[in-house]
Design a protein around this motif. Structure first.
Motif, short mmCIF file in Angstrom:
data_model
loop_
_atom_site.label_atom_id
_atom_site.label_comp_id
_atom_site.label_asym_id
_atom_site.label_seq_id
_atom_site.Cartn_x
_atom_site.Cartn_y
_atom_site.Cartn_z
N ILE A 119 55.53 -8.67 2.46
CA ILE A 119 55.41 -10.03 1.72
C ILE A 119 56.52 -10.96 1.62
N GLY A 120 57.64 -10.27 2.02
CA GLY A 120 58.99 -11.11 2.12
C GLY A 120 59.32 -11.63 3.31
N GLU A 194 49.54 -11.76 5.53
CA GLU A 194 48.64 -12.47 5.05
C GLU A 194 48.33 -13.70 6.03
N VAL A 195 49.15 -14.14 6.84
CA VAL A 195 48.90 -15.34 7.60
C VAL A 195 47.67 -15.36 8.41
N HIS A 257 45.74 -2.24 9.74
CA HIS A 257 45.33 -3.26 9.10
C HIS A 257 46.51 -4.44 9.73
N HIS A 258 47.39 -4.19 9.73
CA HIS A 258 48.67 -5.32 10.30
C HIS A 258 48.98 -5.60 11.43
N ARG A 259 48.53 -4.43 12.43
CA ARG A 259 48.84 -4.36 13.86
C ARG A 259 48.70 -5.70 14.57
N GLU A 260 47.35 -6.22 14.15
CA GLU A 260 47.16 -7.62 14.99
C GLU A 260 48.07 -8.55 14.41
N ALA A 261 48.45 -8.86 13.24
CA ALA A 261 49.33 -9.91 12.80
C ALA A 261 50.74 -9.55 13.21
#
Length: 307
Positions: A119-120, A194-195, A257-261
């Motif tokens: 988040i940071g 998030e993006v 959940h975050h791999r693609e981002a």
């Protein structure tokens, strides 16, 4: 004297047994209860920002073996309103938001960063017509004169202002995208976590794009928060999260959940600007390396898999 000592020791033994009995009763009561958990309803059904926190919350609850129902609030609650309602113990009994000193005074934090610090890590949504402004930025002082868009009640606003940024605040989240479309702001910093969901799910103007070369970082954590009068729920969720950390299921969900981002944003290839966070509570568990993910060092596949 011997009798006195024996009586004292026997009293301590009974006291210890009593504590064990109380803890056993607490465990049985928690397990037997049907927990009704109410969270803020998102802006719309396609708002995927809730998917990961809800998945992680369900995982934590499943690790405790409790029965529960998980229900959105009847009306849409944006972040500021949701925090106020939780503080007053109305409509909802849990939120997930970025922590700061004030929020930890008003609410009860569960100090396990659910996005492991992502988040940071902030990349920029921009209007592609203004992309030339970002081509030759090499230092923070080249970036601070540009206008950053942020929510009026977000901790990020004060963090950026304390680091010398020019910030234009909006009262509601969708307004930031409207301002960007109208070129009333130069960039909208969004968390790596998030993006991608926002670019995919929200009906954004075609001119709003991801700036390709820059990222800024400040230490930050998004936690689950409950009302301060509800420490039992806090302990329940923390117990489940820690069990998920220990068996690797937390990290499995985090990576999937975050791999693609992480692959798309590719922080390691960007110019990083490190900022201070004066709002970060001193209790933040920065020294517990298992709770954090550094996208400059780690790859999306590098979280441990213990299952």
């Amino acid at each position: 004297m011997k009798k006195h000592i024996f009586t004292l020791l026997r009293g301590r033994t009974y006291h210890g047994i009593g504590l064990v009995f109380i803890l056993l009763l607490w465990t049985l009561n928690v397990s037997a209860a049907n927990w009704s958990i109410h969270y803020p309803r998102p802006i719309n059904e396609s708002d995927s920002r809730h998917d990961y926190p809800l998945t992680l919350l369900k995982l934590a609850l499943s690790k405790t073996g409790v029965r529960y129902t998980l229900t959105p609030s009847e009306r849409i609650l944006l972040q500021g309103k949701a925090i106020r309602q939780l503080k007053e113990n109305r409509e909802i009994n849990i939120v997930w938001v970025m922590t700061d000193i004030q929020r930890e005074k008003e609410l009860l934090p569960i100090r396990i960063p659910i996005h492991k610090g992502l988040i940071g890590w902030r990349v920029f949504l921009i209007n592609q017509d203004l992309s030339a402004k970002f081509h030759n930025i090499r230092e923070v002082r080249n970036l601070t004169p540009l206008t950053a868009l942020q929510g009026a009640e977000w901790p990020d606003t004060k963090i950026l202002q304390s680091n010398g940024f020019n910030v234009l605040t909006v009262s509601e989240f969708p307004e930031a995208f409207n301002r960007l479309e109208l070129k009333q702001g130069d960039f909208f910093p969004r968390a790596v976590s998030e993006v991608l969901g926002e670019l995919n799910a929200l009906s954004l103007d075609d001119d709003i794009v991801l700036e390709p070369s820059l990222v800024m970082h400040y230490p930050a954590a998004m936690y689950f928060f409950v009302n301060r009068s509800n420490p039992t729920m806090a302990r329940l969720i923390e117990t489940g999260l820690r069990r998920a950390l220990e068996d690797g299921s937390f990290d499995n969900i985090f990576v999937s959940h975050h791999r693609e981002a992480l692959l798309k944003v590719n922080v390691a290839e960007r110019k990083v600007f490190h900022l201070e966070n004066p709002l970060l509570p001193k209790e933040t568990p920065l020294d517990d390396k298992a709770l954090w993910f550094d996208p400059q060092i780690h790859t999306p596949q590098s979280a441990p898999n213990k299952e």
